[in-house]
Design a protein around this motif. Structure first.
Motif, short mmCIF file in Angstrom:
data_model
loop_
_atom_site.label_atom_id
_atom_site.label_comp_id
_atom_site.label_asym_id
_atom_site.label_seq_id
_atom_site.Cartn_x
_atom_site.Cartn_y
_atom_site.Cartn_z
N GLU A 74 29.14 50.42 73.41
CA GLU A 74 28.87 49.45 72.35
C GLU A 74 28.52 48.07 72.93
N ALA A 75 29.17 47.68 74.01
CA ALA A 75 28.86 46.40 74.66
C ALA A 75 27.44 46.42 75.22
N ARG A 93 20.46 44.75 72.26
CA ARG A 93 19.95 44.21 71.00
C ARG A 93 19.62 42.72 71.13
N GLN A 94 20.51 41.97 71.75
CA GLN A 94 20.29 40.54 71.92
C GLN A 94 19.09 40.27 72.83
N GLU A 153 17.76 52.01 68.42
CA GLU A 153 18.57 52.69 67.42
C GLU A 153 18.55 54.20 67.61
N LYS A 199 20.93 54.85 70.45
CA LYS A 199 22.31 54.69 69.97
C LYS A 199 22.81 55.96 69.29
N THR A 256 25.04 46.12 72.25
CA THR A 256 24.95 44.74 71.74
C THR A 256 24.13 43.86 72.67
N GLN A 271 33.67 51.65 74.03
CA GLN A 271 33.55 50.18 74.04
C GLN A 271 32.50 49.73 75.04
#
Length: 357
Positions: free
Chosen positions: A68-69, A75-76, A25, A28, A72, A65
């Motif tokens: 952001e990809a 994070r996973q 975070e 980010k 994500t 984008q």
């Protein structure tokens, strides 16, 4: 590689270096947070001409984008890693035996009572159960123990406050002998040929023999290393028109040999005194083998039922005769299972009780 591609690549590397969700975070925020680099580029579009603004905005969106990809995906990846650690920590080894709830069992004295009932049942004896709070009349008077008998002393008997419906004092029964009188009363009223000893009411007809045992808890003011104020006793009674002391010896001898599964068991009937039998005898047994071989052990009291007790049962002592016996089930349990301390029956120690499953 242009500026925006380099920015997206930098974000991917920063995200990949984040070891925890909190680190991710923070990374980010450097790129797509309120003050992030992508956000700053978007704010700078306002200073560009319209045509250039459209082209530049599309390029920035493509980079955003991509960032952001990457965010994500990281994070996973972190969530999957945390789940993997949790599964390893909580792993179940299916090769280990399952945890089973322990199975209970009957108390050794209960096992003895069941065995006694089964042996006497095979000889035609009924089993009778009765109240543990008993009338003074059934506990003593009906059994030929007059009001001044020492067993009525507070040192020998637990008394209960108040009196019964008939106005007679109550006590915790010191023996199961009251059930002999209670059972015969019910038997006499059912089959006739007797009378109510207190009212004098007569009953006609023929009465079959009475064979009954009465096992249960009993109470006496007696507590030391070898006694308990609560103990277990079993009374036996056989009343008929032709029942003799010889029948007592045969029945009790057969019972003991069956109970202990020993044909070489020797019994001795030793003269004694009990107010409710005449003649009376203590019963001793002797094992011929094993740890107790050669020792005489007292196990019961017995005798032919006293004529006064027969009369209090509602029967004619000139016509009916019988024998009675009383034994301690705790002692029979100790002898059968080799228990050398009476207190083990009351301690509730699972290690001791689990041996009788």
């Amino acid at each position: 590689m242009n500026e925006l591609d380099a920015l997206a690549q930098s974000a991917r590397e920063a995200f990949a270096a984040a070891a925890t969700p909190a680190d991710l975070e923070n990374a980010k925020a450097q790129y797509i947070g309120k003050s992030g680099r992508i956000t700053e580029l978007m704010k700078g579009l306002s200073a560009l001409p319209v045509d250039e603004k459209k082209t530049r905005g599309a390029q920035i969106n493509v980079a955003k984008q991509a960032i952001e990809a990457a965010l994500t995906a990281r994070r996973q990846a972190l969530a999957d890693a945390e789940l993997e650690l949790q599964l390893k920590a909580e792993a179940l080894d299916v090769t280990l035996p399952g945890r089973q709830r322990g199975q209970g069992s009957l108390h050794p004295v209960s096992l003895t009572q069941e065995r006694i009932e089964a042996v006497f049942g095979s000889m035609g004896f009924d089993v009778a159960e009765g109240p543990e709070i008993e009338s003074d009349w059934f506990s003593f008077t009906s059994l030929n123990s007059p009001p001044n008998h020492p067993a009525r002393s507070m040192q020998d008997t637990f008394y209960v406050e108040g009196k019964g419906a008939d106005g007679i004092s109550l006590n915790l029964r010191p023996h199961t002998s009251p059930m002999q009188v209670r059972y015969v009363h019910a038997h006499v009223r059912k089959h006739g040929n007797g009378f109510d000893p207190r009212s004098g009411d007569l009953f006609g007809g023929d009465m079959p023999e009475v064979r009954v045992i009465a096992p249960g808890r009993t109470y006496r003011v007696d507590s030391d290393a070898t006694h308990s104020p609560m103990f277990h006793q079993c009374e036996g009674l056989w009343v008929g028109e032709n029942v003799s002391f010889k029948d007592l010896k045969v029945v009790f001898t057969n019972f003991c040999r069956t109970f202990f599964e020993s044909e070489d068991l020797v019994l001795r009937f030793r003269p004694s005194f009990f107010p409710f039998t005449e003649p009376s005898a203590e019963i001793d047994i002797q094992f011929q083998s094993g740890a107790m071989a050669g020792r005489w052990l007292e196990v019961a009291g017995s005798g032919q039922v006293h004529p006064n007790v027969i009369r209090n049962m509602g029967l004619d002592p000139e016509r009916y005769i019988g024998f009675a016996f009383g034994m301690g089930m705790d002692r029979f349990t100790m002898l059968r299972y080799g228990v050398n301390d009476l207190r083990l029956f009351f301690d509730g120690d699972v290690r001791f009780l689990s041996q009788f499953k």
